[in-house]
Scaffold this motif. Structure first.
Motif, mmCIF file in Angstrom:
data_model
loop_
_atom_site.group_PDB
_atom_site.id
_atom_site.type_symbol
_atom_site.label_atom_id
_atom_site.label_comp_id
_atom_site.label_asym_id
_atom_site.label_seq_id
_atom_site.Cartn_x
_atom_site.Cartn_y
_atom_site.Cartn_z
ATOM 1 N N LEU A 295 -1.666 11.456 -2.042
ATOM 2 C CA LEU A 295 -3.050 11.267 -3.117
ATOM 3 C C LEU A 295 -2.452 10.800 -4.155
ATOM 4 O O LEU A 295 -3.221 9.976 -5.116
ATOM 5 N N SER A 296 -1.466 11.418 -4.737
ATOM 6 C CA SER A 296 -1.027 10.932 -6.300
ATOM 7 C C SER A 296 -0.650 9.429 -6.131
ATOM 8 O O SER A 296 -0.728 9.029 -7.367
ATOM 9 N N SER A 297 -0.496 8.969 -5.196
ATOM 10 C CA SER A 297 0.012 7.557 -5.192
ATOM 11 C C SER A 297 -1.447 6.378 -5.007
ATOM 12 O O SER A 297 -1.096 5.232 -5.271
ATOM 13 N N GLY B 194 -12.686 2.773 -9.521
ATOM 14 C CA GLY B 194 -12.741 2.792 -10.824
ATOM 15 C C GLY B 194 -11.658 2.373 -11.792
ATOM 16 O O GLY B 194 -11.807 1.989 -12.846
ATOM 17 N N GLY B 195 -10.461 2.497 -10.991
ATOM 18 C CA GLY B 195 -9.141 2.260 -11.712
ATOM 19 C C GLY B 195 -8.879 3.551 -12.520
ATOM 20 O O GLY B 195 -8.185 3.299 -13.656
ATOM 21 N N VAL B 196 -9.628 4.725 -12.431
ATOM 22 C CA VAL B 196 -9.311 5.889 -13.344
ATOM 23 C C VAL B 196 -7.699 6.264 -13.282
ATOM 24 O O VAL B 196 -7.324 6.430 -12.293
ATOM 25 N N GLN B 197 -7.092 6.365 -14.544
ATOM 26 C CA GLN B 197 -5.664 7.085 -14.344
ATOM 27 C C GLN B 197 -5.884 8.595 -15.043
ATOM 28 O O GLN B 197 -6.225 8.937 -16.276
ATOM 29 N N ARG B 198 -5.870 9.348 -14.021
ATOM 30 C CA ARG B 198 -5.803 10.696 -14.662
ATOM 31 C C ARG B 198 -5.076 11.575 -13.446
ATOM 32 O O ARG B 198 -4.616 11.176 -12.282
ATOM 33 N N TYR C 131 -10.396 7.500 2.132
ATOM 34 C CA TYR C 131 -9.805 7.088 3.773
ATOM 35 C C TYR C 131 -10.060 8.244 4.599
ATOM 36 O O TYR C 131 -9.683 9.280 4.468
ATOM 37 N N CYS C 132 -10.627 7.802 5.793
ATOM 38 C CA CYS C 132 -10.635 8.887 7.030
ATOM 39 C C CYS C 132 -10.008 8.414 8.089
ATOM 40 O O CYS C 132 -9.525 7.222 8.146
ATOM 41 N N GLU C 133 -9.800 9.236 9.149
ATOM 42 C CA GLU C 133 -9.159 8.532 10.259
ATOM 43 C C GLU C 133 -9.841 7.401 10.837
ATOM 44 O O GLU C 133 -11.008 7.319 11.181
ATOM 45 N N GLY C 134 -9.034 6.334 11.405
ATOM 46 C CA GLY C 134 -9.310 5.112 11.709
ATOM 47 C C GLY C 134 -9.641 3.998 10.621
ATOM 48 O O GLY C 134 -9.340 2.918 11.077
ATOM 49 N N ASP C 135 -9.517 4.370 9.444
ATOM 50 C CA ASP C 135 -9.589 3.283 8.578
ATOM 51 C C ASP C 135 -8.234 2.553 8.137
ATOM 52 O O ASP C 135 -7.253 3.083 8.646
ATOM 53 N N LEU C 136 -8.428 1.419 8.240
ATOM 54 C CA LEU C 136 -7.075 0.411 7.730
ATOM 55 C C LEU C 136 -6.905 0.338 6.320
ATOM 56 O O LEU C 136 -7.910 0.244 5.499
ATOM 57 N N MET C 137 -5.550 0.310 5.911
ATOM 58 C CA MET C 137 -5.455 0.245 4.507
ATOM 59 C C MET C 137 -3.934 -0.426 4.378
ATOM 60 O O MET C 137 -3.208 -0.486 5.280
ATOM 61 N N SER C 138 -3.672 -1.155 3.259
ATOM 62 C CA SER C 138 -2.465 -1.961 2.934
ATOM 63 C C SER C 138 -1.772 -1.254 1.746
ATOM 64 O O SER C 138 -2.470 -0.753 0.926
ATOM 65 N N ALA C 139 -0.622 -0.930 1.891
ATOM 66 C CA ALA C 139 0.270 -0.282 1.059
ATOM 67 C C ALA C 139 1.673 -0.928 1.050
ATOM 68 O O ALA C 139 2.078 -1.503 1.648
ATOM 69 N N GLU C 140 2.394 -0.322 -0.173
ATOM 70 C CA GLU C 140 3.817 -0.760 -0.302
ATOM 71 C C GLU C 140 5.077 0.564 -0.127
ATOM 72 O O GLU C 140 4.299 1.295 -0.647
ATOM 73 N N VAL C 141 5.824 0.034 0.455
ATOM 74 C CA VAL C 141 6.686 0.862 0.771
ATOM 75 C C VAL C 141 7.449 1.450 -0.370
ATOM 76 O O VAL C 141 8.161 0.517 -1.166
ATOM 77 N N HIS C 142 7.512 2.541 -0.738
ATOM 78 C CA HIS C 142 8.225 3.032 -1.854
ATOM 79 C C HIS C 142 9.570 3.808 -1.712
ATOM 80 O O HIS C 142 10.542 3.481 -2.338
ATOM 81 N N GLN C 143 9.598 4.503 -0.581
ATOM 82 C CA GLN C 143 10.928 5.167 -0.422
ATOM 83 C C GLN C 143 10.565 5.684 1.034
ATOM 84 O O GLN C 143 9.497 5.701 1.794
ATOM 85 N N PHE C 144 11.995 5.990 1.681
ATOM 86 C CA PHE C 144 11.895 6.848 2.915
ATOM 87 C C PHE C 144 12.293 8.298 2.861
ATOM 88 O O PHE C 144 13.195 8.775 1.838
ATOM 89 N N PHE C 145 11.602 9.104 3.499
ATOM 90 C CA PHE C 145 11.759 10.426 3.621
ATOM 91 C C PHE C 145 12.466 11.027 4.799
ATOM 92 O O PHE C 145 11.879 11.221 5.937
ATOM 93 N N GLY C 146 14.028 10.944 4.949
ATOM 94 C CA GLY C 146 14.702 11.611 6.014
ATOM 95 C C GLY C 146 14.628 10.481 7.106
ATOM 96 O O GLY C 146 14.586 9.438 6.929
ATOM 97 N N VAL C 147 14.444 10.810 8.365
ATOM 98 C CA VAL C 147 14.634 10.227 9.543
ATOM 99 C C VAL C 147 13.325 9.828 10.016
ATOM 100 O O VAL C 147 12.857 9.083 11.170
#
Length: 138
Positions: A94-96, A101-105, A119-135
């Motif tokens: 959620l923090s990402s 409205g582009g609100v920064q808070r 976003y709810c189950e079934g929605d499509l979204m586009s995002a950038e990979v920032h890091q990997f958490f383990g395996v």
């Protein structure tokens, strides 16, 4: 490439029998280390002495900086789980997320309660990979 053409192989097919090669992904050694054999169907890739087989069909293997399209499979506590056709589950915190409205808070408890409005189950979204958490998480 063999003579400028792609070399397509099937599992169990002999790739190379000359000495001096290095075994890469998608291959195994047979006959006491003299014969290199394909373990998957794909295209042979040779880089210097390294011989690999790139699978024809495979799942996405993420790297930092990739832009992925994913489908929301679960809404959790302050996060969404996404299916990005990968060997790993992607997580969007959620923090990402950029708020409407582009609100920064700072994200509040109310934002966490209203996650399904974004976003709810079934929605499509586009995002950038920032890091990997383990395996198991992208």
């Amino acid at each position: 490439l063999v003579g400028g053409k792609m070399e397509l192989v099937t599992p169990g097919q002999k790739i190379q029998s000359e000495a001096g090669f290095l075994r890469g992904h998608g291959t195994y050694v047979k006959d006491g280390g003299e014969t290199l054999v394909a373990s998957v169907a794909g295209v042979v890739q040779r880089v210097n002495k390294l011989v690999s087989v790139i699978p024809v069909k495979s799942r996405y293997i993420g790297q930092v900086g990739d832009v992925v399209v994913g489908r929301v499979v679960e809404v959790g506590q302050k996060r969404w789980s996404l299916d990005v056709n990968s060997t790993q589950t992607a997580v969007l915190m959620l923090s990402s997320v950029h708020l409407p409205g582009g609100v920064q808070r700072r994200r509040t408890y109310e934002d966490a309660l209203n996650m399904r409005q974004l976003y709810c189950e079934g929605d499509l979204m586009s995002a950038e990979v920032h890091q990997f958490f383990g395996v198991s998480l992208v």
